[in-house]
Design a protein around this motif. Sequence first.
Motif, PDB file in Angstrom:
ATOM      1  N   VAL A  53       0.859  -1.188   0.000  1.00 35.04           N
ATOM      2  CA  VAL A  53       0.000   0.000   0.000  1.00 35.04           C
ATOM      3  C   VAL A  53       0.888   1.228   0.000  1.00 35.04           C
ATOM      4  N   ILE A  71      -4.399   9.638  -3.012  1.00 35.94           N
ATOM      5  CA  ILE A  71      -3.083   9.507  -2.386  1.00 35.94           C
ATOM      6  C   ILE A  71      -2.834   8.074  -1.899  1.00 35.94           C
ATOM      7  N   ALA A  72      -3.691   7.158  -2.331  1.00 34.37           N
ATOM      8  CA  ALA A  72      -3.584   5.781  -1.839  1.00 34.37           C
ATOM      9  C   ALA A  72      -3.675   4.719  -2.938  1.00 34.37           C
ATOM     10  N   ILE A  92      -7.532   0.524   5.864  1.00 35.77           N
ATOM     11  CA  ILE A  92      -6.419  -0.414   6.085  1.00 35.77           C
ATOM     12  C   ILE A  92      -5.919  -0.361   7.527  1.00 35.77           C
ATOM     13  N   ARG A 100     -13.796   8.898  -0.340  1.00 35.85           N
ATOM     14  CA  ARG A 100     -13.281  10.262  -0.513  1.00 35.85           C
ATOM     15  C   ARG A 100     -11.782  10.322  -0.266  1.00 35.85           C
ATOM     16  N   VAL A 153     -15.511   3.965   2.252  1.00 31.20           N
ATOM     17  CA  VAL A 153     -14.253   3.285   1.912  1.00 31.20           C
ATOM     18  C   VAL A 153     -13.061   4.217   2.164  1.00 31.20           C
ATOM     19  N   GLY A 154     -12.072   3.737   2.909  1.00 33.36           N
ATOM     20  CA  GLY A 154     -10.941   4.590   3.299  1.00 33.36           C
ATOM     21  C   GLY A 154     -11.439   5.648   4.264  1.00 33.36           C
ATOM     22  N   CYS A 155     -12.155   5.194   5.288  1.00 31.10           N
ATOM     23  CA  CYS A 155     -12.917   6.119   6.161  1.00 31.10           C
ATOM     24  C   CYS A 155     -12.026   6.954   7.065  1.00 31.10           C
ATOM     25  N   LEU A 178      -7.275  15.363   9.269  1.00 35.94           N
ATOM     26  CA  LEU A 178      -8.365  14.775   8.462  1.00 35.94           C
ATOM     27  C   LEU A 178      -9.724  15.296   8.932  1.00 35.94           C
ATOM     28  N   LEU A 198      -8.923   9.229  -1.949  1.00 37.32           N
ATOM     29  CA  LEU A 198      -7.999   8.099  -2.073  1.00 37.32           C
ATOM     30  C   LEU A 198      -7.025   8.287  -3.240  1.00 37.32           C
TER      31      LEU A 198
HETATM   32  C1  LIG Z   1      -6.623  10.923   2.903  1.00 42.90           C
HETATM   33  S1  LIG Z   1      -7.347   9.773   4.001  1.00 42.90           S
HETATM   34  C2  LIG Z   1      -9.070  10.111   3.723  1.00 42.90           C
HETATM   35  C3  LIG Z   1      -9.951   9.695   4.867  1.00 42.90           C
HETATM   36  C4  LIG Z   1     -11.436   9.937   4.686  1.00 42.90           C
HETATM   37  N1  LIG Z   1     -11.947   9.302   3.482  1.00 42.90           N
HETATM   38  C5  LIG Z   1     -11.776  11.397   4.676  1.00 42.90           C
HETATM   39  O1  LIG Z   1     -12.196  11.912   3.641  1.00 42.90           O
HETATM   40  O2  LIG Z   1     -11.617  12.035   5.727  1.00 42.90           O
HETATM   41  C6  LIG Z   1      -7.127   8.219   3.175  1.00 42.90           C
HETATM   42  C7  LIG Z   1      -7.510   7.028   4.032  1.00 42.90           C
HETATM   43  O3  LIG Z   1      -7.466   5.875   3.184  1.00 42.90           O
HETATM   44  C8  LIG Z   1      -6.904   4.800   3.896  1.00 42.90           C
HETATM   45  N2  LIG Z   1      -6.349   3.858   2.905  1.00 42.90           N
HETATM   46  C9  LIG Z   1      -5.211   3.998   2.198  1.00 42.90           C
HETATM   47  N3  LIG Z   1      -5.046   2.954   1.363  1.00 42.90           N
HETATM   48  C10 LIG Z   1      -6.109   2.140   1.548  1.00 42.90           C
HETATM   49  C11 LIG Z   1      -6.501   0.901   0.992  1.00 42.90           C
HETATM   50  N4  LIG Z   1      -5.767   0.302   0.038  1.00 42.90           N
HETATM   51  N5  LIG Z   1      -7.644   0.316   1.433  1.00 42.90           N
HETATM   52  C12 LIG Z   1      -8.392   0.919   2.391  1.00 42.90           C
HETATM   53  N6  LIG Z   1      -8.077   2.104   2.957  1.00 42.90           N
HETATM   54  C13 LIG Z   1      -6.947   2.710   2.537  1.00 42.90           C
HETATM   55  C14 LIG Z   1      -5.851   5.445   4.795  1.00 42.90           C
HETATM   56  O4  LIG Z   1      -5.540   4.624   5.899  1.00 42.90           O
HETATM   57  C15 LIG Z   1      -6.556   6.749   5.191  1.00 42.90           C
HETATM   58  O5  LIG Z   1      -7.286   6.576   6.370  1.00 42.90           O
END
Ligand SMILES: C[S@@+](CC[C@H](N)C(=O)[O-])C[C@H]1O[C@@H](n2cnc3c(N)ncnc32)[C@H](O)[C@@H]1O
Length: 304
Positions: free
Chosen positions: A40, A153-154, A112, A149, A87-89, A54, A151
């Motif tokens: 990741v 950066i992920a 994650i 929202r 998703v990615g909360c 965040l 992602l």
């Molecule tokens: C920039 S934060 C955004 C958090 C939230 N969605 C918000 O808008 O406040 C990105 C989140 O995605 C999670 N993340 C990153 N890669 C991921 C993956 N492959 N699967 C699930 N979550 C992931 C990170 O741990 C982080 O909490």
Amino acid sequence: MGNKISKTPKKSISLPSTNTQEDSDFRYIEGRRYHNVENVKYPLPNDDEELDRLHQQHFLLRYVWQRNFGAPVKHILNQDGTKVLDVGCGAGSWIFEMASNYPNTQFTGLDISPIQPSEIKPKNVNFVIANVLNTLPFENDTFDYIFQRLLFIALPKDSWPVVINELTRVLKPGGYLELMEINPIPFQLGPVSSQLFIAVEKMLQLRDLDPQIPYKLRSYFEQQGNLENVTEEKNRLLFGPETGKLGQAAIENTRLGLFHAKPSLLEVIKISSEEYDNNLDIIAKELHEFDSYSDSYCVYARKK
Ligand SMILES: C[S@@+](CC[C@H](N)C(=O)[O-])C[C@H]1O[C@@H](n2cnc3c(N)ncnc32)[C@H](O)[C@@H]1O
């Protein structure tokens, strides 16, 4: 992200699991806490300082958009037994607010890392630790509404259509999928900001992440084949003087984000840590003076 890694070795997560924290969920680099999931690419830390950022970002985006969601799901959210997936909360900012606004809906937050409050949380919220790049631990047609929202950066560049397919699989027919993203490279930049955001772009590209994703979401949705009524909405996050306190809050959030991403960015721009910190102060001024802004896109569609 530097190479002073301590604590336990990386592990692959098992799916599904709840959000109880274990030492092996994290790794620590130069005093900051990061996820510990192999493959990741997410470069930001997930310690309290970043979770606070965040939360601030959530309030900022809610103000900019004047809402928490765009898809026409209000009537669904007011019905008993509705199921929503975030998703990615992250820290759970969106999900907690939504859960208190819609107490009859069951909300699931997926991330994650187990960084969400596990003790004090509304009854209609649960968290699942899983990687959205893998098959999700849910049956076909489970959720009425799926929200994801920031992602950009992920998720690796080529994974977006695959992730959209997987989210569509677990969405009920007639349910809505909504993705919101920001272009992390603002427009109308000053000289120091331009240099730093070139480095941001390079850092993302080196990690195979895609800063241009906001502009591609609509076509990914249209190509998916099982989504209809695809709607794209645009907004701008403004940093200039005319936005007053909102602009200042946006600048502060961006400055903090750049500060938290410092280890990954110093791998790309070869300057000292002190010079980097000084540049952040200059960038905060430039974003204001040059009337800089970032694009924010929200795309939603209904599953056929
Ligand atoms: C920039 S934060 C955004 C958090 C939230 N969605 C918000 O808008 O406040 C990105 C989140 O995605 C999670 N993340 C990153 N890669 C991921 C993956 N492959 N699967 C699930 N979550 C992931 C990170 O741990 C982080 O909490």
